[in-house]
Motif scaffolding. Sequence first.
Motif, mmCIF file in Angstrom:
data_model
loop_
_atom_site.group_PDB
_atom_site.id
_atom_site.type_symbol
_atom_site.label_atom_id
_atom_site.label_comp_id
_atom_site.label_asym_id
_atom_site.label_seq_id
_atom_site.Cartn_x
_atom_site.Cartn_y
_atom_site.Cartn_z
ATOM 1 N N ASP A 30 0.821 -1.221 0.000
ATOM 2 C CA ASP A 30 0.000 0.000 0.000
ATOM 3 C C ASP A 30 0.851 1.266 0.000
ATOM 4 O OD1 ASP A 30 -2.650 -0.515 -0.321
ATOM 5 O OD2 ASP A 30 -3.247 0.033 1.705
ATOM 6 N N PHE A 31 2.124 1.140 0.372
ATOM 7 C CA PHE A 31 2.992 2.310 0.423
ATOM 8 C C PHE A 31 4.093 2.253 -0.630
ATOM 9 C CE2 PHE A 31 1.044 1.718 4.562
ATOM 10 C CZ PHE A 31 0.398 2.945 4.683
ATOM 11 N N ASP A 32 3.868 1.439 -1.640
ATOM 12 C CA ASP A 32 4.766 1.396 -2.788
ATOM 13 C C ASP A 32 4.640 2.704 -3.575
ATOM 14 O OD1 ASP A 32 5.133 0.621 -5.893
ATOM 15 O OD2 ASP A 32 6.365 -0.686 -4.651
ATOM 16 N N ARG A 33 5.738 3.168 -4.131
ATOM 17 C CA ARG A 33 5.756 4.440 -4.862
ATOM 18 C C ARG A 33 4.738 4.471 -5.994
ATOM 19 N NH1 ARG A 33 9.584 8.428 -5.452
ATOM 20 N NH2 ARG A 33 11.097 7.183 -4.274
ATOM 21 N N SER A 34 4.558 3.341 -6.679
ATOM 22 C CA SER A 34 3.656 3.318 -7.831
ATOM 23 C C SER A 34 2.193 3.467 -7.435
ATOM 24 C CB SER A 34 3.826 1.998 -8.598
ATOM 25 O OG SER A 34 3.413 0.887 -7.808
ATOM 26 N N ILE A 35 1.888 3.225 -6.159
ATOM 27 C CA ILE A 35 0.513 3.259 -5.683
ATOM 28 C C ILE A 35 0.212 4.482 -4.838
ATOM 29 C CG2 ILE A 35 -1.132 2.070 -4.157
ATOM 30 C CD1 ILE A 35 -0.826 0.789 -6.904
ATOM 31 N N SER A 36 1.131 4.851 -3.955
ATOM 32 C CA SER A 36 0.836 5.922 -2.999
ATOM 33 C C SER A 36 1.677 7.180 -3.225
ATOM 34 C CB SER A 36 1.027 5.421 -1.557
ATOM 35 O OG SER A 36 2.354 4.962 -1.353
ATOM 36 N N SER A 37 1.988 7.476 -4.485
ATOM 37 C CA SER A 37 2.592 8.777 -4.779
ATOM 38 C C SER A 37 1.546 9.859 -4.525
ATOM 39 C CB SER A 37 3.038 8.832 -6.240
ATOM 40 O OG SER A 37 1.911 8.773 -7.103
ATOM 41 N N LYS A 38 1.974 11.073 -4.267
ATOM 42 C CA LYS A 38 1.010 12.152 -4.031
ATOM 43 C C LYS A 38 0.118 12.362 -5.248
ATOM 44 C CE LYS A 38 3.062 14.908 -0.348
ATOM 45 N NZ LYS A 38 3.440 16.264 0.102
ATOM 46 N N ARG A 39 0.664 12.131 -6.406
ATOM 47 C CA ARG A 39 -0.092 12.270 -7.657
ATOM 48 C C ARG A 39 -1.274 11.304 -7.673
ATOM 49 N NH1 ARG A 39 0.729 9.077 -12.207
ATOM 50 N NH2 ARG A 39 -0.031 9.942 -14.190
ATOM 51 N N LYS A 40 -1.008 10.030 -7.373
ATOM 52 C CA LYS A 40 -2.076 9.034 -7.381
ATOM 53 C C LYS A 40 -3.062 9.283 -6.233
ATOM 54 C CE LYS A 40 -1.033 6.179 -10.817
ATOM 55 N NZ LYS A 40 -0.275 4.940 -10.573
ATOM 56 N N LEU A 41 -2.549 9.602 -5.066
ATOM 57 C CA LEU A 41 -3.431 9.837 -3.930
ATOM 58 C C LEU A 41 -4.354 11.017 -4.184
ATOM 59 C CD1 LEU A 41 -1.046 9.270 -0.879
ATOM 60 C CD2 LEU A 41 -2.624 7.655 -1.948
ATOM 61 N N ALA A 42 -3.830 12.070 -4.800
ATOM 62 C CA ALA A 42 -4.654 13.239 -5.102
ATOM 63 C C ALA A 42 -5.755 12.887 -6.093
ATOM 64 C CB ALA A 42 -3.789 14.371 -5.649
ATOM 65 N N ALA A 43 -5.445 12.055 -7.064
ATOM 66 C CA ALA A 43 -6.456 11.632 -8.040
ATOM 67 C C ALA A 43 -7.535 10.796 -7.358
ATOM 68 C CB ALA A 43 -5.797 10.854 -9.173
ATOM 69 N N TRP A 44 -7.116 9.873 -6.479
ATOM 70 C CA TRP A 44 -8.102 9.087 -5.739
ATOM 71 C C TRP A 44 -9.026 9.991 -4.929
ATOM 72 C CZ3 TRP A 44 -9.865 4.609 -6.660
ATOM 73 C CH2 TRP A 44 -9.069 3.542 -7.074
ATOM 74 N N CYS A 45 -8.452 10.955 -4.243
ATOM 75 C CA CYS A 45 -9.265 11.853 -3.419
ATOM 76 C C CYS A 45 -10.240 12.658 -4.266
ATOM 77 C CB CYS A 45 -8.368 12.780 -2.605
ATOM 78 S SG CYS A 45 -7.623 11.968 -1.166
ATOM 79 N N ALA A 46 -9.816 13.037 -5.460
ATOM 80 C CA ALA A 46 -10.710 13.770 -6.361
ATOM 81 C C ALA A 46 -11.933 12.922 -6.705
ATOM 82 C CB ALA A 46 -9.955 14.170 -7.632
ATOM 83 N N PHE A 47 -11.707 11.650 -6.965
ATOM 84 C CA PHE A 47 -12.831 10.761 -7.275
ATOM 85 C C PHE A 47 -13.688 10.488 -6.045
ATOM 86 C CE2 PHE A 47 -10.255 9.333 -11.038
ATOM 87 C CZ PHE A 47 -11.205 9.663 -11.999
ATOM 88 N N TRP A 48 -13.049 10.259 -4.891
ATOM 89 C CA TRP A 48 -13.810 10.011 -3.672
ATOM 90 C C TRP A 48 -14.732 11.188 -3.352
ATOM 91 C CZ3 TRP A 48 -8.849 8.168 -0.733
ATOM 92 C CH2 TRP A 48 -8.589 6.846 -1.074
ATOM 93 N N GLY A 49 -14.245 12.408 -3.627
ATOM 94 C CA GLY A 49 -15.049 13.586 -3.358
ATOM 95 C C GLY A 49 -16.306 13.669 -4.208
ATOM 96 N N GLU A 50 -16.287 13.021 -5.363
ATOM 97 C CA GLU A 50 -17.428 13.040 -6.275
ATOM 98 C C GLU A 50 -18.305 11.798 -6.163
ATOM 99 O OE1 GLU A 50 -18.301 15.526 -8.417
ATOM 100 O OE2 GLU A 50 -16.703 16.711 -7.481
ATOM 101 N N ALA A 51 -17.802 10.768 -5.492
ATOM 102 C CA ALA A 51 -18.480 9.471 -5.508
ATOM 103 C C ALA A 51 -19.880 9.510 -4.902
ATOM 104 C CB ALA A 51 -17.629 8.433 -4.772
ATOM 105 N N LYS A 52 -20.089 10.357 -3.921
ATOM 106 C CA LYS A 52 -21.377 10.389 -3.238
ATOM 107 C C LYS A 52 -22.517 10.691 -4.193
ATOM 108 C CE LYS A 52 -23.805 12.468 0.673
ATOM 109 N NZ LYS A 52 -23.731 13.436 1.815
#
Length: 218
Positions: free
Chosen positions: A102-124
Amino acid sequence: MRKVDPEARGHKASKETRQLQLIEATIDSLARRGYAETTTALVAVGAGLSRGIVNFHFESKEKLLIATLQYMADEYAAHWRAAYEKGGGDPARQLASMVTADFDRSISSKRKLAAWCAFWGEAKSRPTYQALCGQRDQAYHDTIIQICTALKADGGYDFNARATAMGLSAMLEGLWLRLLLGAEGLNRETACQAAFEHLASIFPRHFSRSDLDTRESA
């Protein structure tokens, strides 16, 4: 970030290559600008392609975003499943491998985390996003429950396996969020160490505070 062959920007680039260029550019835009400010025009510029190419492959911003979320969900699923398999038949090794992954660079870079958060914010308000995120979360959570159940039986622990699994997932998601927000003193390595500290407190017969170093050097 996956590198795309410069020749792929030519006229003979494959459909798959073009789509990957656009998806990677969408992830970049979500990370830099957020969901609302991401447009097909900006994605096209980021990919070094024309807006017409975006429309040709995805028809609309919404279809491009769905494809991006699907790509990220598939990538994450393949990543944690590979980590799980790496643990063999040992539940403790399976969990350790999944947490480390879960803390591998390919998965938890700030770039990827920011994209996930953008989607989570819209998911509702977007059922399609909920479905895609839900599929990923349910499969992962079911696996964590299975592992917690096996560790409980093996170690004689007194906890509810389902509730413990939910707490572990929430802990890992919280560390992702703190990484994204740039919490002081936190990086992928220290976040992983914090996760293993938590594992040692829940499963003391299976994990110790030295486990991260010994498992990574194995």
